[in-house]
Write a protein that holds these residues in place. Structure first.
Motif, mmCIF file in Angstrom:
data_model
loop_
_atom_site.group_PDB
_atom_site.id
_atom_site.type_symbol
_atom_site.label_atom_id
_atom_site.label_comp_id
_atom_site.label_asym_id
_atom_site.label_seq_id
_atom_site.Cartn_x
_atom_site.Cartn_y
_atom_site.Cartn_z
ATOM 1 N N ARG A 64 38.336 46.507 59.589
ATOM 2 C CA ARG A 64 39.415 45.984 60.416
ATOM 3 C C ARG A 64 40.436 45.252 59.548
ATOM 4 N NH1 ARG A 64 39.152 47.530 65.935
ATOM 5 N NH2 ARG A 64 36.946 47.929 66.403
ATOM 6 N N PRO A 65 41.695 45.186 59.992
ATOM 7 C CA PRO A 65 42.674 44.357 59.275
ATOM 8 C C PRO A 65 42.220 42.905 59.242
ATOM 9 C CG PRO A 65 43.756 45.770 60.904
ATOM 10 C CD PRO A 65 42.280 45.890 61.135
ATOM 11 N N ALA A 66 42.639 42.195 58.201
ATOM 12 C CA ALA A 66 42.217 40.804 58.040
ATOM 13 C C ALA A 66 42.594 39.962 59.250
ATOM 14 C CB ALA A 66 42.831 40.220 56.773
ATOM 15 N N SER A 67 43.744 40.244 59.852
ATOM 16 C CA SER A 67 44.179 39.454 61.016
ATOM 17 C C SER A 67 43.225 39.612 62.192
ATOM 18 C CB SER A 67 45.586 39.869 61.435
ATOM 19 O OG SER A 67 45.630 41.265 61.728
ATOM 20 N N ASP A 68 42.548 40.772 62.279
ATOM 21 C CA ASP A 68 41.561 40.983 63.343
ATOM 22 C C ASP A 68 40.186 40.452 62.951
ATOM 23 O OD1 ASP A 68 43.526 42.247 64.793
ATOM 24 O OD2 ASP A 68 42.899 44.259 64.233
ATOM 25 N N ILE A 127 31.442 34.784 52.339
ATOM 26 C CA ILE A 127 32.036 35.485 51.193
ATOM 27 C C ILE A 127 32.952 36.597 51.683
ATOM 28 C CG2 ILE A 127 30.202 37.175 50.824
ATOM 29 C CD1 ILE A 127 31.894 35.196 48.032
ATOM 30 N N SER A 128 32.636 37.185 52.838
ATOM 31 C CA SER A 128 33.546 38.182 53.418
ATOM 32 C C SER A 128 34.891 37.550 53.762
ATOM 33 C CB SER A 128 32.925 38.807 54.669
ATOM 34 O OG SER A 128 31.748 39.525 54.357
ATOM 35 N N LEU A 129 34.860 36.317 54.274
ATOM 36 C CA LEU A 129 36.095 35.612 54.603
ATOM 37 C C LEU A 129 36.918 35.358 53.340
ATOM 38 C CD1 LEU A 129 37.841 34.146 56.729
ATOM 39 C CD2 LEU A 129 36.468 32.088 56.282
ATOM 40 N N VAL A 130 36.260 34.950 52.264
ATOM 41 C CA VAL A 130 36.963 34.737 50.998
ATOM 42 C C VAL A 130 37.673 36.019 50.569
ATOM 43 C CG1 VAL A 130 36.685 34.200 48.553
ATOM 44 C CG2 VAL A 130 35.374 32.922 50.263
ATOM 45 N N ARG A 131 36.949 37.124 50.590
ATOM 46 C CA ARG A 131 37.526 38.387 50.131
ATOM 47 C C ARG A 131 38.633 38.865 51.055
ATOM 48 N NH1 ARG A 131 31.459 40.533 48.845
ATOM 49 N NH2 ARG A 131 31.364 39.896 46.657
ATOM 50 N N SER A 132 38.477 38.627 52.354
ATOM 51 C CA SER A 132 39.513 39.014 53.300
ATOM 52 C C SER A 132 40.811 38.266 53.006
ATOM 53 C CB SER A 132 39.043 38.731 54.731
ATOM 54 O OG SER A 132 40.069 38.968 55.655
ATOM 55 N N ARG A 133 40.704 36.990 52.723
ATOM 56 C CA ARG A 133 41.912 36.206 52.435
ATOM 57 C C ARG A 133 42.525 36.603 51.099
ATOM 58 N NH1 ARG A 133 40.127 30.175 54.753
ATOM 59 N NH2 ARG A 133 40.343 30.765 56.965
ATOM 60 N N LEU A 134 41.703 36.904 50.123
ATOM 61 C CA LEU A 134 42.245 37.376 48.852
ATOM 62 C C LEU A 134 42.981 38.702 49.032
ATOM 63 C CD1 LEU A 134 39.307 36.604 46.383
ATOM 64 C CD2 LEU A 134 41.548 35.483 46.461
#
Length: 267
Positions: free
Chosen positions: A166-170, A190-197
């Motif tokens: 999914r797109p990071a915004s979703d 860690i998924s959140l970290v990578r999504s923001r990067l």
């Protein structure tokens, strides 16, 4: 219990000279605790704790299922980290191999004990990481019917199914909701970290990474990622431009000559 054929495995678990078999429930809990960190080094350790002789013993079915779960998480971590890695293709290949290995371990457990909550947990995580929310929901109903009323891994599987690809915004609102509800299961952090990067939010990624390390200061992958983000950019080495050939000849001329009084004259 077949102690004779368990001895090689116990030597790995307990060290030579201690023949006492590990308690099945305690071993399963320990493996699940290592899984909850999501740290690749500890996922590998979780799998080492349940060698093949123990996996073959029905008394250790819960530990064997937790071992398969660790393999699925390791595969997902490799796949997720591939886009930012210089060896991305190799990571994707390793992820596919790890996933298939874990699935091969899980299949016989499903055949032998299709309603075992420990087995269903690992299977739900498999479907979640494979982005199949309908299967996760079906297995969640079966687990609750079997008495597993509040298993955090069911929420993890549902979150993984809802966010993969999914797109990071979703994805980010779902990840944040899981982190608030289930702070002890760390892979979504860690998924959140990578999504923001991935979307260029370096400050937000560092904040999420600091929160991960506050929850688990010994998270090796988190510490390595933070070190890489804080490292100065590599120095660009400039190479001198070398002429392709000799310069064209110039017009002949005279060097200035010094007069006796100190002034130079030409000619």
């Amino acid at each position: 219990m077949h102690v004779t054929w368990l001895v090689p495995a116990l030597a790995l678990l307990l060290g030579a000279g201690d023949p006492a078999p590990p308690d099945p429930a305690s071993l399963a809990d320990r493996v699940l605790a290592l899984c909850a960190t999501g740290d690749p080094a500890r996922l590998a350790r979780a799998r080492e704790l349940v060698p093949d002789p123990l996996r073959a013993d029905p008394a250790y079915r819960a530990a064997a299922a937790a071992r398969a779960l660790a393999g699925l998480l390791a595969a997902a971590d490799l796949r997720e980290s591939a886009p930012r890695s210089p060896d991305g293709e190799a990571r994707l290949s390793a992820a596919r191999a790890r996933r298939e290995e874990a699935l091969e371990e899980l299949r016989p457990l499903v055949r032998e004990a299709p309603d075992d909550p420990d087995v269903l947990r690992a299977l739900a995580v498999y479907y979640g990481l494979d982005a199949r929310p309908e299967e996760v929901a079906r297995l969640a109903d079966r687990m609750r019917a079997a008495g597993a009323e509040d298993d955090p891994w069911l929420d993890f599987a549902a979150t993984a199914a809802a966010t993969r690809g999914r797109p990071a915004s979703d994805a980010e609102p779902r990840l944040l909701a899981f982190i608030r509800a289930r702070p002890g299961i760390l892979p979504p952090r860690i998924s959140l970290v990578r999504s923001r990067l991935a979307r260029g939010d370096g400050d937000g990624a560092m904040a999420a990474l600091d929160a991960l390390l506050d929850a688990d200061p010994d998270h090796d992958a988190g510490r390595e990622l933070k070190a890489s983000l804080l490292a100065p950019p590599p120095v660009e080495r400039l190479s001198p431009v070398v002429p392709a050939g000799a310069p064209p000849p110039g017009a002949p001329g005279w060097l200035p000559r010094k007069r006796p009084g100190g002034n130079a004259r030409s000619g």
